[in-house]
Write a protein that holds these residues in place. Structure first.
Motif, PDB file in Angstrom:
ATOM      1  N   SER A  81       0.830  -1.200   0.000  1.00  0.00           N
ATOM      2  CA  SER A  81       0.000   0.000   0.000  1.00  0.00           C
ATOM      3  C   SER A  81       0.866   1.253   0.000  1.00  0.00           C
ATOM      4  N   PRO A 114      -3.028  -1.433  -3.785  1.00  0.00           N
ATOM      5  CA  PRO A 114      -4.495  -1.439  -3.718  1.00  0.00           C
ATOM      6  C   PRO A 114      -5.085  -0.315  -4.560  1.00  0.00           C
ATOM      7  N   GLN A 115      -6.309  -0.495  -4.979  1.00  0.00           N
ATOM      8  CA  GLN A 115      -6.991   0.517  -5.788  1.00  0.00           C
ATOM      9  C   GLN A 115      -7.049   1.850  -5.060  1.00  0.00           C
ATOM     10  N   SER A 136      -4.858   3.189  -3.242  1.00  0.00           N
ATOM     11  CA  SER A 136      -3.569   3.889  -3.281  1.00  0.00           C
ATOM     12  C   SER A 136      -3.271   4.488  -4.649  1.00  0.00           C
ATOM     13  N   LYS A 137      -3.980   4.032  -5.660  1.00  0.00           N
ATOM     14  CA  LYS A 137      -3.660   4.420  -7.043  1.00  0.00           C
ATOM     15  C   LYS A 137      -3.795   5.916  -7.263  1.00  0.00           C
ATOM     16  N   SER A 184      -3.701  -3.439  -9.582  1.00  0.00           N
ATOM     17  CA  SER A 184      -4.236  -3.813  -8.265  1.00  0.00           C
ATOM     18  C   SER A 184      -4.659  -5.281  -8.329  1.00  0.00           C
TER      19      SER A 184
END
Length: 434
Positions: A256, A289-290, A292-293, A314
């Protein structure tokens, strides 16, 4: 002579049990431990704030449905804390935005201890649980009260991280804050009062000796499921073809990210700019993870990192080893010094990836140098990472002669496999019980 039956209670407090990290570090490891020693009965006590039943109900429901915890026994304990309302008092840090504020200190934490104590007394005196293995400072501090009541209770303090300093690193606390001073005092009490302290590297042992010299400890590193995290040549070829990696050297980050956290996207933007000096054609793969994108892409836009330089994916939990197989090097960098080893380090190595790390990740840097499973490459971020390592003459493609996947993976199996770490925990429990 057969071993005597032994009841062990593993305690988690206020962590997301459904997260991949806890699945790897706790659930899978406890299952392996229980299977390695049939005389052990292991109960996992999961303590969490009562309101999580509402705000995180989907995650809890999905976890209960998907994950079979056998042969360990799982018990949920929602506690009315913070009481009567959820605690929300974030701190604003200039340039970082709102940072979480830790509520579990002094008065508030005594409420948790008193709320949980009746159940712990039942576990100790009626259910006859003798060994309590506590993950992190808060869960260990909760059990310290039980340890004072009954000298027969054996408390394993398993800090996993330097919790007070960790909160400094993510700007949640300051050195003169009440929370930091409270947890540093709790740290000393835990080192003094615990039957055993788990240190995940020698550097952790040295760190805690600065707080309290005469404490009982055992060095047990992070674990990894080597039957899952292993190199897959077919997956490597498929993924590299799918994303047109070609002959590029792929540097991979797993985990993350958050603005102001210890794994910060702005740090990796700086890393990419420094790595542009490498003569090999290369790209960066971020397995995050999505959630964090958005932070990563914002940081990269602000630092003029071109989209052709990186790829963000992810993956599902089961897909991670395949993507690691497609990479050539694993990354872990910190802006400020920390004694961390990092679960991602052992997962990189289990799939045969050499690790590139800066000097601020103290345990990881020491490990890769000692076992020749990676390189320390500094980029002048500060603290122990003072100067830039010359990298323009390093041929990362040719380094595979030194850092062979097979040798690195064998090293990981010998040091970090679930089977090895599980057997060490089983022996610790038996030794404490005798």
């Amino acid at each position: 002579m057969p071993k005597k039956h032994l009841n062990v209670c593993y305690v988690i407090y206020s962590e997301e049990i459904w997260s991949p990290l806890l699945k790897r570090q706790v659930l899978e490891l406890l299952q392996a431990t229980a299977k390695s020693d049939m005389s052990l009965k292991i109960r996992l006590l999961y303590i969490f704030p009562w309101y999580w039943k509402f705000i995180k109900r989907r995650e809890i429901k999905a976890f209960v449905k998907k994950f079979d915890t056998a042969p360990i026994e799982l018990k949920f304990l929602p506690v009315p804390f913070p009481f009567p309302f959820p605690y929300f008092s974030p701190k604003y840090v200039k340039g970082l935005g709102f940072r979480p504020y830790e509520a579990d200190s002094s008065y508030f934490f005594w409420v948790v201890k008193l709320l949980v104590l009746p159940l712990l007394l039942k576990y100790a005196f009626i259910d006859r649980f003798k060994v309590f293995h506590c993950r992190s400072y808060p869960s260990s501090a909760i059990l310290l009260l039980l340890k004072k009541i009954s000298k027969k209770v054996k408390l394993v303090f398993d800090p996993r991280s330097d919790y007070p300093e960790e909160n400094l690193l993510q700007s949640s606390w300051t050195r003169d804050s009440h929370a930091f001073k409270f947890w540093k005092s709790q740290e000393k009490k835990l080192l003094q009062g615990s039957s055993l302290t788990i240190c995940i590297s020698d550097y952790y042992q040295q760190h805690y000796q600065n707080c309290y010299t005469d404490f009982k400890f055992k060095v047990v590193p992070n674990n990894v499921d080597c039957s899952n995290f292993k190199f897959d040549a077919v997956a490597r070829e498929h993924i590299r073809n799918k994303h047109s990696f070609g002959s590029k050297i792929i540097f991979c980050y797993l985990g993350s990210m958050s603005i102001g956290g210890w794994h910060c996207p702005y740090l990796y933007a700086e890393l990419i700019k420094n790595y542009r000096a490498i003569k090999n054609k290369h790209a960066f793969l971020f397995l995050i993870p999505q959630s964090s994108k958005i932070h990563l892409e914002k940081a990269f836009r602000e630092n003029d990192i071109d989209s052709s330089e990186y790829l963000v994916i992810s993956p599902e939990y089961h897909e991670v080893p395949n993507y690691l197989s497609a990479a050539d090097y694993g990354l872990i960098y910190l802006k400020r010094e920390k004694i961390a080893l990092g679960t991602k380090v052992v997962e990189y190595n289990a799939t045969g990836l050499p690790v590139l790390v800066n000097s601020n990740v103290i345990s990881a840097a020491g490990y890769v140098q000692k076992h020749k499973t990676g390189l320390v490459i500094n980029i002048a971020l500060g603290d122990l990472d003072k100067d830039k390592t010359p990298i323009d003459n390093i041929d990362f493609a040719k380094l595979e002669v030194i850092f062979t996947r097979e040798r690195i993976a064998k090293t990981a199996v010998s040091l970090f496999s679930n089977e090895k770490i599980a057997s060490e925990y089983a022996q610790i429990y038996q030794d404490l019980a005798n």
